[in-house]
Design a protein around this motif. Structure first.
Motif, short mmCIF file in Angstrom:
data_model
loop_
_atom_site.label_atom_id
_atom_site.label_comp_id
_atom_site.label_asym_id
_atom_site.label_seq_id
_atom_site.Cartn_x
_atom_site.Cartn_y
_atom_site.Cartn_z
N VAL A 173 14.78 -9.64 -2.28
CA VAL A 173 14.23 -7.85 -2.92
C VAL A 173 14.44 -7.10 -1.36
CG1 VAL A 173 12.41 -7.73 -3.07
CG2 VAL A 173 12.57 -10.14 -3.73
N ALA A 174 14.98 -6.02 -1.76
CA ALA A 174 14.71 -5.12 -1.09
C ALA A 174 13.77 -3.61 -2.10
CB ALA A 174 16.24 -4.46 -1.25
N LEU A 175 12.92 -3.34 -0.79
CA LEU A 175 12.20 -2.68 -1.30
C LEU A 175 11.81 -1.92 -0.29
CD1 LEU A 175 9.00 -2.36 -2.42
CD2 LEU A 175 7.74 -3.58 -0.50
N ARG A 176 11.41 0.25 -1.12
CA ARG A 176 11.64 0.48 -0.40
C ARG A 176 10.90 1.59 -0.63
NH1 ARG A 176 12.81 5.99 -2.15
NH2 ARG A 176 13.93 7.30 0.24
N LEU A 177 9.48 2.36 0.31
CA LEU A 177 8.38 3.04 0.35
C LEU A 177 9.39 4.43 0.98
CD1 LEU A 177 6.20 0.92 1.77
CD2 LEU A 177 6.40 1.49 -0.67
N ASN A 178 8.31 5.50 0.33
CA ASN A 178 7.75 6.64 0.14
C ASN A 178 7.54 7.24 1.51
OD1 ASN A 178 6.31 6.97 -1.29
ND2 ASN A 178 6.11 8.84 -1.94
N ARG A 179 6.87 6.38 2.40
CA ARG A 179 5.76 6.90 3.18
C ARG A 179 6.28 6.38 4.29
NH1 ARG A 179 0.65 6.52 1.12
NH2 ARG A 179 -0.06 7.56 2.89
N SER A 180 5.77 6.57 5.21
CA SER A 180 5.93 7.18 6.77
C SER A 180 4.95 6.17 7.80
CB SER A 180 5.93 8.69 7.49
OG SER A 180 7.04 9.04 7.18
N LEU A 181 5.69 4.85 7.60
CA LEU A 181 4.80 3.16 8.54
C LEU A 181 5.12 3.54 9.68
CD1 LEU A 181 5.16 1.15 5.80
CD2 LEU A 181 3.50 3.34 5.90
N THR A 182 4.35 2.65 10.84
CA THR A 182 4.02 2.48 12.57
C THR A 182 4.78 1.23 11.85
OG1 THR A 182 1.98 0.81 11.85
CG2 THR A 182 1.83 3.51 12.73
N LEU A 185 4.22 -1.46 8.37
CA LEU A 185 5.45 -2.28 8.11
C LEU A 185 6.04 -3.98 7.87
CD1 LEU A 185 8.24 -0.94 7.01
CD2 LEU A 185 9.19 -1.31 9.03
N LEU A 186 5.15 -4.37 8.77
CA LEU A 186 5.01 -5.73 8.93
C LEU A 186 4.27 -6.33 7.75
CD1 LEU A 186 5.03 -6.30 12.45
CD2 LEU A 186 6.34 -7.55 11.00
N GLU A 187 3.01 -5.89 7.55
CA GLU A 187 1.93 -5.93 6.54
C GLU A 187 2.47 -5.26 5.60
OE1 GLU A 187 -2.97 -4.92 6.15
OE2 GLU A 187 -1.24 -3.03 7.10
N VAL A 188 3.73 -4.37 5.08
CA VAL A 188 4.12 -4.21 3.22
C VAL A 188 4.80 -6.06 3.64
CG1 VAL A 188 5.42 -2.93 2.31
CG2 VAL A 188 3.86 -2.05 4.06
N ALA A 192 -1.63 -0.76 5.94
CA ALA A 192 -0.50 -0.72 4.41
C ALA A 192 -1.28 -2.05 3.76
CB ALA A 192 0.63 -1.00 4.60
N GLY A 193 -2.67 -2.34 3.56
CA GLY A 193 -3.05 -3.75 3.39
C GLY A 193 -2.86 -4.10 1.58
N LEU A 194 -3.92 -4.76 1.23
CA LEU A 194 -4.08 -5.13 -0.90
C LEU A 194 -4.87 -3.74 -0.48
CD1 LEU A 194 -4.10 -8.55 -0.77
CD2 LEU A 194 -2.19 -7.35 -1.76
N HIS A 195 -5.73 -3.51 0.39
CA HIS A 195 -6.40 -2.51 -0.37
C HIS A 195 -6.34 -0.82 -0.45
CE1 HIS A 195 -9.78 -5.32 -0.85
NE2 HIS A 195 -9.83 -5.41 0.48
N THR A 196 -4.73 -1.46 0.23
CA THR A 196 -4.47 0.17 0.03
C THR A 196 -3.42 1.35 -0.95
OG1 THR A 196 -2.33 -0.13 1.60
CG2 THR A 196 -4.94 0.37 2.37
N ASP A 197 -3.60 2.09 -0.91
CA ASP A 197 -2.31 2.65 -2.00
C ASP A 197 -0.65 1.95 -1.93
OD1 ASP A 197 -3.86 4.74 -3.32
OD2 ASP A 197 -3.16 6.46 -2.66
N ILE A 198 -0.47 1.96 -0.74
CA ILE A 198 0.75 1.59 -0.70
C ILE A 198 0.80 0.08 -1.12
CG2 ILE A 198 2.40 1.08 1.67
CD1 ILE A 198 0.85 3.82 3.43
N GLY A 199 0.00 -1.33 -0.20
CA GLY A 199 -0.36 -2.35 -0.70
C GLY A 199 0.09 -2.75 -1.70
#
Length: 202
Positions: free
Chosen positions: A105-114, A118-121, A165-172
């Motif tokens: 699986v490759a996952l690409r996000l449009n967000r800027s992460l620490t 990134l580990l949380e994602v 970037a946890g499950l409660h966030t838009d990113i997660g």
């Protein structure tokens, strides 16, 4: 982008412009072969030595893709799904003499992460992969399959200050939905076209 993975080529946290899949047959990978060196040579010959690269025995034409959005986050997932060496987490099935499949699986996000985000994602992507495999309900001797013995995930995002970037966030939310959908679609296709009841007593 920064890419976090345990891919065969360029694993760990690296910067890359692309993520590649290299399809192989099981017969291509003999016990004597130095797979990492061989793959590096194959990529160098194509001018692709910079790419984070998966190996798969799945027909790459069977890839699946999913996009999900939540708030300002867009997540794009691409997956190849083969379950011929499926496993139940915490247990192992004897795969001697069997073909080897995998989920990449490759996952690409449009967000800027620490790095921490990134580990949380990554944890969410793996959770989504597992949920999708469990939802196709593939029976094994030790219980329902949760993945395969050779799965790999790569997560790509811009480098930045977003720390959570946890499950409660838009990113997660977006990351989880994109990966879940791509893997579920691929797993359903594999079950419908490839599964013959191996390890289920059929």
């Amino acid at each position: 982008m920064q890419v976090l993975s345990w891919a065969v080529h360029r694993p760990g946290l690296v910067r890359a412009r692309r993520i590649l899949w290299r399809e192989v047959r099981n017969a291509d990978l003999s016990e004597e072969l130095d797979v990492e060196a061989w793959l590096a040579g194959e990529l160098a010959a194509r001018g692709a030595g910079d790419a984070v690269t998966f190996l798969t025995s799945r027909d790459i034409r069977a890839f699946t893709r999913a996009t999900a959005t939540a708030g300002a986050t867009e997540a794009q997932a691409v997956a190849t799904v083969g379950l011929s060496n499926a496993e139940r987490v915490g247990r192992r099935v004897d795969r001697t003499g069997h073909d080897w499949g995998t989920i990449n699986v490759a996952l690409r996000l449009n967000r800027s992460l620490t790095e921490a985000a990134l580990l949380e994602v990554m944890s969410i992507a793996v959770e989504a992969r597992t949920a999708a495999v469990m939802d196709v309900d593939m029976p094994l001797g030790p219980g329902r399959a949760t993945g395969t013995g050779t799965d790999c995930v790569a997560v790509a995002a811009f480098e930045g200050r977003e720390r959570y970037a946890g499950l409660h966030t838009d990113i997660g939310e977006a990351a989880g939905r994109a990966v879940y959908t791509a893997v579920l679609d691929g797993a359903r296709h594999w079950m419908a076209t490839q599964w013959r009841g191996l390890d289920a007593g059929a």
